[in-house]
Design a protein around this motif. Structure first.
Motif, PDB file in Angstrom:
ATOM      1  N   GLY A 191     -64.995  57.005   5.744  1.00 18.38           N
ATOM      2  CA  GLY A 191     -64.218  55.779   5.622  1.00 18.38           C
ATOM      3  C   GLY A 191     -62.743  56.019   5.337  1.00 18.38           C
ATOM      4  N   GLY A 192     -62.019  54.917   5.215  1.00 17.34           N
ATOM      5  CA  GLY A 192     -60.577  54.965   4.991  1.00 17.34           C
ATOM      6  C   GLY A 192     -59.813  54.378   6.151  1.00 17.34           C
ATOM      7  N   ALA A 193     -58.549  54.083   5.902  1.00 22.65           N
ATOM      8  CA  ALA A 193     -57.717  53.459   6.930  1.00 22.65           C
ATOM      9  C   ALA A 193     -57.400  54.413   8.075  1.00 22.65           C
ATOM     10  CB  ALA A 193     -56.424  52.945   6.309  1.00 22.65           C
ATOM     11  N   LEU A 194     -57.205  55.691   7.782  1.00 22.83           N
ATOM     12  CA  LEU A 194     -56.699  56.625   8.788  1.00 22.83           C
ATOM     13  C   LEU A 194     -57.583  56.710  10.020  1.00 22.83           C
ATOM     14  CD1 LEU A 194     -54.613  58.803   9.616  1.00 22.83           C
ATOM     15  CD2 LEU A 194     -56.083  60.478   8.470  1.00 22.83           C
ATOM     16  N   LEU A 195     -58.856  57.032   9.834  1.00 18.11           N
ATOM     17  CA  LEU A 195     -59.731  57.264  10.986  1.00 18.11           C
ATOM     18  C   LEU A 195     -60.102  55.981  11.709  1.00 18.11           C
ATOM     19  CD1 LEU A 195     -59.919  60.122   9.776  1.00 18.11           C
ATOM     20  CD2 LEU A 195     -62.333  60.142  10.408  1.00 18.11           C
ATOM     21  N   ASP A 196     -60.034  54.855  11.005  1.00 21.85           N
ATOM     22  CA  ASP A 196     -60.466  53.606  11.626  1.00 21.85           C
ATOM     23  C   ASP A 196     -59.327  52.875  12.316  1.00 21.85           C
ATOM     24  OD1 ASP A 196     -61.403  50.477  11.409  1.00 21.85           O
ATOM     25  OD2 ASP A 196     -63.096  51.841  11.596  1.00 21.85           O
ATOM     26  N   VAL A 197     -58.211  52.663  11.610  1.00 24.22           N
ATOM     27  CA  VAL A 197     -57.072  51.957  12.205  1.00 24.22           C
ATOM     28  C   VAL A 197     -55.856  52.862  12.413  1.00 24.22           C
ATOM     29  CG1 VAL A 197     -57.766  49.665  11.464  1.00 24.22           C
ATOM     30  CG2 VAL A 197     -56.397  51.055   9.924  1.00 24.22           C
ATOM     31  N   GLY A 198     -55.698  53.875  11.549  1.00 27.54           N
ATOM     32  CA  GLY A 198     -54.549  54.763  11.666  1.00 27.54           C
ATOM     33  C   GLY A 198     -54.543  55.606  12.923  1.00 27.54           C
TER      34      GLY A 198
END
Length: 351
Positions: A191-198
Motif C-alpha cells: 500500500g501507499g500513495a506511490l505505487l497506486d497513484v504516484g
C-alpha cells in the motif's frame, strides 16, 4: 499458442477471437469488464476481442460478476481460470503484492497476461515475472493505460515540434483521498500513495520529459509523510536529468489535486488536464496567452487501448508491447524501489 501464428487480418478472417479473462473481481476489474463489453459492441474490436471469463476467490462472487457483464465463464479460484484452455489473455486486477505470483501462474499455464499497474511491488518481482515471459515466449505487459493512449503521441508531438521551445522543467501530480480503502494503507498489500497513484506522475514525466525524449535520469531528491502503518500517505520527488532539466512528481492518498501535467519550455508551456486520463492539452506562449487547445480522441473507457495493443502483440508472437516494453517497466519499478529505499520503507514480504 498455435492459433496465433498470423497477424490480425488473418486472425479476424479465420473467425476466431481473442478470449480475454479477468483475474480478480474488485472495482478495477469492473472497469475492465465494462471496457470489454463496450469493445464487443464496437466495430473496431468486435471481430477479434471477446469478453470471456472472470475468476475470484469466491465462486458466488465470480458468478455474479459474470452474470452482470455477460461473460461466458466464471471461476471460484485463480488456478481454475489458468487451467481453462480457451483463455488467451488474462487481465490481472488484484493488489500489487499479488501481481508477480499470479502473472507467473498464468504464464506457466500458457496464458498471456496484461498486468495492472503498478506492475509488481518491486523490481525483483518484476524481473522474476519477465523472466518467465522470456522462458515461455508469452506476452507479459504492464497495464498502465496512459502509456497506450493517443494522448501520449499528441503531447510528445507538441514538445518535439519546438512550439514551446526547449523544455527545461516540468511537474505532474495525482492525488485522491483514498486512505479509507484498506489495501491503500496495508503494507502487506504494498500500500501507499506511490505505487497506486504516484506511478502515474512518474510515468507522465518519463514520457513527456525523460526517456521518450532521450534524457537519462541523473539523480533525485524525495520526501514523504507516512501513514500510521508506515506506508507513504503523500510524497514528492524531484527528478534531475542528465541535461539539467528538472521535474517534480507529487502524489497523495489524503487530498484531491488538479491532476495536472505541466511542461515548461523556453518559448511557452503546455498544460495537460488530468494526467491519469488526459482530457485535453492547452498550449501557451511565453506571455501566458493560450495559443491553442488540443482535444484528445473520444474513447470507450480508455482501457481499450491497452487491451488492443496487448492483443495485437500476442497475435504477432511478441512478449512485450512497444508502448510499454519490459525495459520501461523495469526502469520505473527500479525508480520506485530507490524512492522507497530513500524513505526507509520496505514492505513486510521484502524484509
Amino acid at each position: 499458442m498455435s492459433r496465433f501464428n498470423g497477424r490480425r487480418a488473418e486472425f479476424e478472417a479465420s473467425g476466431a477471437r481473442i478470449n480475454v479473462a479477468i483475474l480478480g473481481a474488485g472495482r478495477i476489474a469492473h472497469t475492465m469488464a465494462d471496457t470489454l463489453s463496450r469493445m464487443a459492441g464496437d466495430s473496431r474490436y468486435a471481430s477479434w476481442i471477446h469478453p470471456y471469463a472472470v475468476a475470484a476467490r469466491d465462486a458466488d462472487r465470480a458468478r455474479a460478476f459474470a452474470d452482470q457483464w455477460n461473460l461466458d465463464k466464471s471461476y471460484g479460484s485463480y488456478e481454475e481460470l489458468a487451467e481453462d484452455p480457451d483463455v488467451d489473455l488474462v487481465y490481472i486486477a488484484t493488489p500489487h503484492s499479488l501481481h508477480a505470483e499470479q502473472a507467473i501462474l498464468c504464464m506457466k499455464a500458457g496464458k498471456n497476461v496484461l498486468v495492472e499497474k503498478s506492475f509488481t511491488a518491486n523490481a525483483a518481482q518484476a524481473r522474476e515475472a519477465l523472466a518467465v515471459a522470456k522462458e515461455t515466449g508469452l506476452l507479459c505487459t504492464e497495464a498502465i493505460w496512459t502509456r497506450y493512449m493517443p494522448s501520449r503521441s499528441l503531447i510528445n508531438g507538441i514538445i518535439d515540434s519546438g512550439e514551446i521551445g526547449e523544455v527545461r522543467s516540468a511537474s505532474a501530480n495525482l492525488c485522491y483521498p483514498v486512505a479509507d480503502k484498506a489495501r491503500m494503507t496495508d503494507p502487506a498489500c504494498a500500500g501507499g500513495a506511490l505505487l497506486d497513484v504516484g506511478v502515474y506522475p512518474l510515468n507522465f514525466l518519463d514520457m513527456a520529459v525523460g526517456a521518450d525524449h532521450g534524457r537519462t535520469l541523473d539523480r533525485f531528491d524525495t520526501s514523504m509523510t507516512p501513514w500510521e502503518t508506515g506506508v507513504d500517505a503523500q510524497n514528492s520527488t524531484t527528478l534531475y536529468y542528465d541535461d539539467g532539466t528538472m521535474a517534480v512528481s507529487s502524489s497523495s492518498m489524503l487530498a484531491a489535486s488538479d491532476r495536472g501535467g505541466y511542461v515548461w519550455g523556453t518559448e511557452g508551456y503546455l498544460v495537460v488536464r488530468n494526467i491519469n486520463n488526459p482530457e485535453g492539452i492547452d498550449v501557451y506562449d511565453g506571455d501566458h496567452r493560450l495559443v491553442r487547445h488540443v482535444d484528445v480522441p473520444a474513447q470507450l473507457t480508455g482501457y481499450e487501448y491497452e487491451v488492443a495493443d496487448a492483443a495485437e502483440a500476442l497475435l504477432d508472437g511478441k512478449i512485450e508491447c512497444s508502448a510499454m516494453p519490459h525495459a520501461d517497466t523495469i526502469r520505473i519499478m527500479e525508480l520506485m524501489d530507490a524512492i522507497r529505499d530513500r524513505w526507509g520503507l520496505k514492505f513486510p514480504f521484502e524484509r
